[in-house]
Design an enzyme around this catalytic site. Structure first.
Site, mmCIF file in Angstrom:
data_model
loop_
_atom_site.group_PDB
_atom_site.id
_atom_site.type_symbol
_atom_site.label_atom_id
_atom_site.label_comp_id
_atom_site.label_asym_id
_atom_site.label_seq_id
_atom_site.Cartn_x
_atom_site.Cartn_y
_atom_site.Cartn_z
ATOM 1 N N HIS A 127 -9.572 1.108 5.005
ATOM 2 C CA HIS A 127 -8.261 1.275 5.654
ATOM 3 C C HIS A 127 -8.435 2.239 6.830
ATOM 4 O O HIS A 127 -9.222 3.182 6.755
ATOM 5 C CB HIS A 127 -7.240 1.828 4.650
ATOM 6 C CG HIS A 127 -5.843 1.829 5.208
ATOM 7 N ND1 HIS A 127 -5.409 2.794 6.084
ATOM 8 C CD2 HIS A 127 -4.805 0.964 5.042
ATOM 9 C CE1 HIS A 127 -4.155 2.520 6.429
ATOM 10 N NE2 HIS A 127 -3.775 1.416 5.816
ATOM 11 N N GLY A 132 2.635 2.219 10.646
ATOM 12 C CA GLY A 132 3.573 3.322 10.489
ATOM 13 C C GLY A 132 4.344 3.667 11.752
ATOM 14 O O GLY A 132 5.022 4.686 11.825
ATOM 15 N N LYS A 184 0.073 4.270 -0.289
ATOM 16 C CA LYS A 184 -0.560 5.465 0.296
ATOM 17 C C LYS A 184 -0.326 6.673 -0.620
ATOM 18 O O LYS A 184 -0.304 6.516 -1.842
ATOM 19 C CB LYS A 184 -0.060 5.677 1.728
ATOM 20 C CG LYS A 184 -0.204 4.404 2.571
ATOM 21 C CD LYS A 184 -0.006 4.588 4.038
ATOM 22 C CE LYS A 184 -0.186 3.240 4.728
ATOM 23 N NZ LYS A 184 -0.079 3.332 6.183
ATOM 24 N N GLU A 235 -5.273 -4.912 10.587
ATOM 25 C CA GLU A 235 -4.241 -3.893 10.732
ATOM 26 C C GLU A 235 -4.477 -3.117 12.029
ATOM 27 O O GLU A 235 -5.257 -2.156 12.036
ATOM 28 C CB GLU A 235 -4.282 -2.929 9.546
ATOM 29 C CG GLU A 235 -4.015 -3.592 8.222
ATOM 30 C CD GLU A 235 -3.427 -2.609 7.225
ATOM 31 O OE1 GLU A 235 -2.296 -2.833 6.782
ATOM 32 O OE2 GLU A 235 -4.090 -1.603 6.917
ATOM 33 N N GLY A 274 5.036 1.262 4.581
ATOM 34 C CA GLY A 274 6.375 1.835 4.435
ATOM 35 C C GLY A 274 7.384 0.928 3.746
ATOM 36 O O GLY A 274 8.121 1.368 2.852
ATOM 37 N N ASN A 319 0.865 -1.186 0.000
ATOM 38 C CA ASN A 319 0.000 0.000 0.000
ATOM 39 C C ASN A 319 0.900 1.234 0.000
ATOM 40 O O ASN A 319 1.513 1.554 1.012
ATOM 41 C CB ASN A 319 -0.888 -0.048 1.259
ATOM 42 C CG ASN A 319 -1.694 1.215 1.455
ATOM 43 O OD1 ASN A 319 -1.785 2.064 0.550
ATOM 44 N ND2 ASN A 319 -2.295 1.359 2.631
ATOM 45 N N GLU A 352 -6.818 4.652 7.848
ATOM 46 C CA GLU A 352 -6.625 6.079 7.546
ATOM 47 C C GLU A 352 -7.871 6.660 6.883
ATOM 48 O O GLU A 352 -8.166 7.852 7.037
ATOM 49 C CB GLU A 352 -5.360 6.250 6.684
ATOM 50 C CG GLU A 352 -4.101 6.058 7.534
ATOM 51 C CD GLU A 352 -2.902 5.484 6.807
ATOM 52 O OE1 GLU A 352 -2.856 5.528 5.564
ATOM 53 O OE2 GLU A 352 -1.992 4.971 7.501
HETATM 54 P P1 PGA Z 1 2.944 0.224 7.534
HETATM 55 O O1 PGA Z 1 1.460 0.466 6.922
HETATM 56 O O2 PGA Z 1 3.462 -1.062 6.965
HETATM 57 O O3 PGA Z 1 3.733 1.432 7.085
HETATM 58 O O4 PGA Z 1 2.785 0.156 9.006
HETATM 59 C C1 PGA Z 1 0.572 -0.606 6.752
HETATM 60 C C2 PGA Z 1 -0.746 -0.114 6.196
HETATM 61 O O5 PGA Z 1 -1.240 0.944 6.625
HETATM 62 O O6 PGA Z 1 -1.348 -0.760 5.318
#
Ligand code: PGA
Length: 263
Positions: free
Chosen positions: A100, A180, A12, A174, A241, A10, A102
Protein backbone atom coordinates in the site's frame (compact mmCIF):
# COMPACT_ATOMS: atom_id res chain seq x y z
CA UNK A 1 -13.21 -14.86 -18.82
CA UNK A 2 -15.54 -13.49 -16.17
CA UNK A 3 -13.75 -12.07 -13.20
CA UNK A 4 -15.71 -11.98 -9.93
CA UNK A 5 -15.70 -8.41 -8.65
CA UNK A 6 -14.08 -7.58 -5.33
CA UNK A 7 -15.29 -4.85 -2.99
CA UNK A 8 -12.69 -4.39 -0.26
CA UNK A 9 -12.51 -2.00 2.67
CA UNK A 10 -9.19 -0.84 4.08
CA UNK A 11 -9.84 0.50 7.56
CA UNK A 12 -6.23 1.62 8.01
CA UNK A 13 -5.51 2.66 11.65
CA UNK A 14 -9.17 3.28 12.48
CA UNK A 15 -12.00 1.73 14.52
CA UNK A 16 -12.03 0.08 17.94
CA UNK A 17 -13.25 -3.32 19.16
CA UNK A 18 -16.85 -2.17 19.67
CA UNK A 19 -16.90 -0.66 16.18
CA UNK A 20 -15.74 -3.93 14.65
CA UNK A 21 -18.51 -5.83 16.41
CA UNK A 22 -21.17 -3.28 15.45
CA UNK A 23 -19.91 -3.32 11.85
CA UNK A 24 -20.18 -7.11 11.72
CA UNK A 25 -23.73 -6.93 13.06
CA UNK A 26 -24.69 -4.37 10.44
CA UNK A 27 -23.34 -6.56 7.63
CA UNK A 28 -24.98 -9.67 9.04
CA UNK A 29 -28.32 -7.87 9.17
CA UNK A 30 -27.97 -6.89 5.53
CA UNK A 31 -27.45 -10.30 3.95
CA UNK A 32 -26.92 -12.61 2.35
CA UNK A 33 -30.38 -14.15 2.56
CA UNK A 34 -32.47 -11.02 3.06
CA UNK A 35 -34.02 -8.95 0.30
CA UNK A 36 -31.22 -6.43 0.66
CA UNK A 37 -28.51 -9.02 0.22
CA UNK A 38 -25.37 -8.06 -1.61
CA UNK A 39 -25.06 -9.88 -4.89
CA UNK A 40 -23.53 -13.33 -4.41
CA UNK A 41 -21.19 -12.79 -7.30
CA UNK A 42 -18.86 -10.53 -5.40
CA UNK A 43 -15.96 -11.07 -3.06
CA UNK A 44 -16.28 -8.79 -0.04
CA UNK A 45 -13.13 -8.29 2.02
CA UNK A 46 -12.30 -6.09 5.00
CA UNK A 47 -8.81 -5.16 6.14
CA UNK A 48 -8.85 -4.23 9.84
CA UNK A 49 -5.87 -3.24 11.95
CA UNK A 50 -3.91 -6.39 12.96
CA UNK A 51 -5.04 -6.48 16.60
CA UNK A 52 -8.63 -7.01 15.44
CA UNK A 53 -7.98 -9.59 12.73
CA UNK A 54 -9.13 -12.46 14.93
CA UNK A 55 -12.13 -10.56 16.21
CA UNK A 56 -13.20 -9.53 12.72
CA UNK A 57 -12.69 -13.02 11.32
CA UNK A 58 -14.95 -14.44 14.03
CA UNK A 59 -17.56 -11.69 14.06
CA UNK A 60 -18.09 -11.11 10.34
CA UNK A 61 -20.77 -13.05 8.47
CA UNK A 62 -19.26 -15.75 6.32
CA UNK A 63 -19.74 -13.86 3.04
CA UNK A 64 -17.16 -11.36 4.30
CA UNK A 65 -13.47 -12.31 4.18
CA UNK A 66 -10.87 -10.65 6.36
CA UNK A 67 -7.35 -9.61 5.41
CA UNK A 68 -4.25 -8.01 6.87
CA UNK A 69 -3.09 -4.55 5.82
CA UNK A 70 0.51 -5.72 5.69
CA UNK A 71 2.52 -8.92 5.99
CA UNK A 72 6.18 -9.42 6.84
CA UNK A 73 8.51 -10.76 4.18
CA UNK A 74 10.06 -13.33 6.54
CA UNK A 75 8.51 -16.44 8.01
CA UNK A 76 9.01 -15.33 11.60
CA UNK A 77 11.74 -14.29 14.02
CA UNK A 78 13.15 -11.15 15.64
CA UNK A 79 11.02 -8.48 13.91
CA UNK A 80 9.47 -6.46 16.72
CA UNK A 81 6.04 -5.12 15.90
CA UNK A 82 5.61 -7.09 12.69
CA UNK A 83 3.17 -9.84 11.82
CA UNK A 84 4.02 -13.04 9.96
CA UNK A 85 1.85 -14.54 7.24
CA UNK A 86 1.30 -17.72 9.27
CA UNK A 87 0.01 -15.62 12.19
CA UNK A 88 -2.40 -13.81 9.89
CA UNK A 89 -3.74 -17.14 8.65
CA UNK A 90 -3.89 -18.43 12.23
CA UNK A 91 -6.01 -15.41 13.21
CA UNK A 92 -8.59 -16.44 10.61
CA UNK A 93 -7.69 -14.04 7.80
CA UNK A 94 -7.35 -15.09 4.20
CA UNK A 95 -6.13 -12.01 2.32
CA UNK A 96 -3.24 -9.54 2.72
CA UNK A 97 -2.36 -6.19 1.22
CA UNK A 98 1.21 -5.74 0.03
CA UNK A 99 2.76 -2.42 -0.89
CA UNK A 100 0.00 0.00 0.00
CA UNK A 101 1.34 3.47 -0.80
CA UNK A 102 1.24 4.41 2.90
CA UNK A 103 3.58 1.48 3.60
CA UNK A 104 5.81 2.49 0.71
CA UNK A 105 5.83 6.11 1.90
CA UNK A 106 6.03 5.80 5.68
CA UNK A 107 7.92 2.51 5.96
CA UNK A 108 10.19 2.88 2.97
CA UNK A 109 9.01 -0.31 1.29
CA UNK A 110 10.69 -0.89 -2.05
CA UNK A 111 9.30 -2.79 -5.02
CA UNK A 112 11.50 -5.69 -4.02
CA UNK A 113 10.17 -5.64 -0.42
CA UNK A 114 6.63 -5.67 -1.77
CA UNK A 115 7.38 -8.65 -4.01
CA UNK A 116 8.87 -10.56 -1.07
CA UNK A 117 5.83 -9.78 1.07
CA UNK A 118 3.42 -10.84 -1.64
CA UNK A 119 5.38 -14.07 -2.18
CA UNK A 120 5.30 -14.86 1.54
CA UNK A 121 1.57 -14.15 1.72
CA UNK A 122 0.89 -16.41 -1.22
CA UNK A 123 3.08 -19.14 0.22
CA UNK A 124 1.01 -19.08 3.42
CA UNK A 125 -2.22 -19.42 1.47
CA UNK A 126 -3.29 -15.78 1.63
CA UNK A 127 -4.59 -13.90 -1.40
CA UNK A 128 -2.11 -11.06 -1.91
CA UNK A 129 -3.46 -7.70 -3.08
CA UNK A 130 -0.48 -5.85 -4.51
CA UNK A 131 -0.97 -2.08 -4.54
CA UNK A 132 0.60 0.10 -7.21
CA UNK A 133 0.19 3.77 -8.00
CA UNK A 134 1.96 6.97 -8.98
CA UNK A 135 2.28 10.21 -7.03
CA UNK A 136 0.96 13.51 -8.36
CA UNK A 137 4.48 14.64 -9.17
CA UNK A 138 5.18 11.46 -11.12
CA UNK A 139 1.93 11.89 -13.07
CA UNK A 140 2.74 15.51 -13.85
CA UNK A 141 6.16 14.48 -15.08
CA UNK A 142 4.63 11.86 -17.35
CA UNK A 143 6.18 9.01 -15.42
CA UNK A 144 2.97 7.18 -14.57
CA UNK A 145 3.51 4.21 -16.88
CA UNK A 146 7.20 3.86 -16.02
CA UNK A 147 6.43 3.85 -12.28
CA UNK A 148 3.60 1.37 -12.66
CA UNK A 149 5.66 -0.87 -14.91
CA UNK A 150 8.43 -1.00 -12.30
CA UNK A 151 5.98 -1.69 -9.46
CA UNK A 152 4.09 -4.33 -11.41
CA UNK A 153 7.22 -5.81 -12.98
CA UNK A 154 8.59 -6.60 -9.51
CA UNK A 155 5.60 -8.82 -8.71
CA UNK A 156 4.89 -10.49 -12.05
CA UNK A 157 6.58 -13.73 -11.00
CA UNK A 158 4.51 -13.78 -7.80
CA UNK A 159 1.32 -13.16 -9.74
CA UNK A 160 2.28 -15.92 -12.15
CA UNK A 161 2.89 -18.28 -9.23
CA UNK A 162 -0.60 -17.50 -7.97
CA UNK A 163 -1.97 -19.02 -11.15
CA UNK A 164 -5.05 -18.05 -13.03
CA UNK A 165 -7.55 -20.03 -11.02
CA UNK A 166 -10.12 -18.39 -8.80
CA UNK A 167 -8.83 -15.83 -6.39
CA UNK A 168 -5.14 -16.13 -7.33
CA UNK A 169 -3.60 -12.76 -6.68
CA UNK A 170 -4.98 -9.28 -7.11
CA UNK A 171 -3.56 -5.93 -8.22
CA UNK A 172 -4.92 -2.64 -6.85
CA UNK A 173 -4.27 0.55 -8.78
CA UNK A 174 -4.29 3.35 -6.25
CA UNK A 175 -3.00 6.69 -7.54
CA UNK A 176 -1.40 8.31 -4.50
CA UNK A 177 -2.93 11.69 -5.40
CA UNK A 178 -6.42 10.19 -5.14
CA UNK A 179 -6.03 8.48 -1.76
CA UNK A 180 -7.86 10.24 1.04
CA UNK A 181 -8.09 13.44 -0.99
CA UNK A 182 -11.70 13.22 -2.15
CA UNK A 183 -10.26 13.53 -5.65
CA UNK A 184 -10.94 10.19 -7.31
CA UNK A 185 -9.36 9.40 -10.66
CA UNK A 186 -11.90 10.00 -13.41
CA UNK A 187 -13.33 6.82 -14.94
CA UNK A 188 -11.36 7.69 -18.10
CA UNK A 189 -8.01 7.94 -16.29
CA UNK A 190 -8.67 4.84 -14.21
CA UNK A 191 -9.80 2.85 -17.25
CA UNK A 192 -6.77 3.86 -19.24
CA UNK A 193 -4.36 2.86 -16.46
CA UNK A 194 -6.21 -0.40 -15.83
CA UNK A 195 -6.02 -1.16 -19.55
CA UNK A 196 -2.29 -0.55 -19.44
CA UNK A 197 -1.85 -2.82 -16.41
CA UNK A 198 -3.97 -5.52 -18.04
CA UNK A 199 -1.84 -5.36 -21.17
CA UNK A 200 1.34 -5.65 -19.12
CA UNK A 201 -0.09 -8.66 -17.30
CA UNK A 202 -1.06 -10.24 -20.59
CA UNK A 203 2.40 -9.57 -21.96
CA UNK A 204 3.93 -11.72 -19.24
CA UNK A 205 4.74 -15.31 -20.09
CA UNK A 206 1.52 -17.26 -20.02
CA UNK A 207 -0.67 -14.16 -20.00
CA UNK A 208 -1.98 -13.20 -16.59
CA UNK A 209 -4.31 -10.45 -17.65
CA UNK A 210 -7.54 -12.36 -18.11
CA UNK A 211 -7.51 -13.94 -14.68
CA UNK A 212 -5.91 -11.26 -12.50
CA UNK A 213 -8.42 -8.92 -10.96
CA UNK A 214 -7.41 -5.26 -10.95
CA UNK A 215 -9.05 -3.05 -8.34
CA UNK A 216 -9.22 0.71 -8.31
CA UNK A 217 -8.65 2.62 -5.07
CA UNK A 218 -8.59 6.31 -4.21
CA UNK A 219 -11.59 8.27 -2.92
CA UNK A 220 -14.13 5.69 -4.06
CA UNK A 221 -17.61 6.46 -2.72
CA UNK A 222 -21.28 5.81 -3.39
CA UNK A 223 -21.39 8.66 -5.91
CA UNK A 224 -18.55 7.57 -8.17
CA UNK A 225 -18.50 3.76 -7.81
CA UNK A 226 -21.00 2.99 -10.56
CA UNK A 227 -19.19 4.98 -13.22
CA UNK A 228 -15.88 3.42 -12.28
CA UNK A 229 -17.01 -0.19 -12.14
CA UNK A 230 -18.77 0.22 -15.46
CA UNK A 231 -15.35 0.24 -17.16
CA UNK A 232 -14.17 -3.04 -18.65
CA UNK A 233 -10.88 -3.36 -16.84
CA UNK A 234 -12.02 -2.23 -13.38
CA UNK A 235 -12.80 -5.36 -11.37
CA UNK A 236 -13.70 -3.77 -8.06
CA UNK A 237 -12.48 -1.41 -5.38
CA UNK A 238 -10.17 -0.97 -2.45
CA UNK A 239 -11.98 1.61 -0.34
CA UNK A 240 -10.53 3.57 2.57
CA UNK A 241 -12.59 6.38 4.10
CA UNK A 242 -15.94 5.30 2.66
CA UNK A 243 -15.52 1.81 4.13
CA UNK A 244 -15.40 2.97 7.74
CA UNK A 245 -19.17 3.16 8.01
CA UNK A 246 -20.95 -0.13 7.28
CA UNK A 247 -23.95 1.62 5.69
CA UNK A 248 -21.66 3.42 3.26
CA UNK A 249 -19.71 0.24 2.50
CA UNK A 250 -22.94 -1.71 1.88
CA UNK A 251 -24.24 1.04 -0.38
CA UNK A 252 -21.10 0.79 -2.51
CA UNK A 253 -21.39 -3.01 -2.66
CA UNK A 254 -24.99 -2.78 -3.85
CA UNK A 255 -24.38 -0.01 -6.36
CA UNK A 256 -21.30 -1.72 -7.75
CA UNK A 257 -22.90 -5.11 -8.15
CA UNK A 258 -26.18 -3.81 -9.45
CA UNK A 259 -27.98 -5.50 -6.56
CA UNK A 260 -30.01 -2.46 -5.59
CA UNK A 261 -30.09 1.28 -5.67
CA UNK A 262 -27.80 1.46 -2.67
CA UNK A 263 -30.48 2.40 -0.17
P1 PGA B 1 -9.51 6.30 0.30
O1 PGA B 1 -8.30 5.25 0.56
O2 PGA B 1 -10.67 5.54 -0.24
O3 PGA B 1 -9.77 6.90 1.66
O4 PGA B 1 -8.99 7.30 -0.67
C1 PGA B 1 -8.06 4.20 -0.34
C2 PGA B 1 -6.88 3.38 0.11
O5 PGA B 1 -5.87 3.95 0.57
O6 PGA B 1 -6.89 2.14 0.02
Amino acid sequence: MTRTPIIAGNWKMNLLRADVTAYAEALAAAGPSGAQAPDNEVDVVLFPTPVYLGLAATAMPDWVAVGAQDVHAEDGGAYTGDVAAAQIVDAGASWALAGHSERRQYHGESNDDVARKARRALGAGLVPVVCVGETLEQRQQDQTEAILDAQLGAVLEVLAAAGGAGAGAVVAYEPVWAIGTGLSASPEIAASVHGHLRARLNGHQGGLGDSTRILYGGSVNADNCRDLIGRTDIDGFLIGGASLDPASFLRIIRLSTGSGDGS
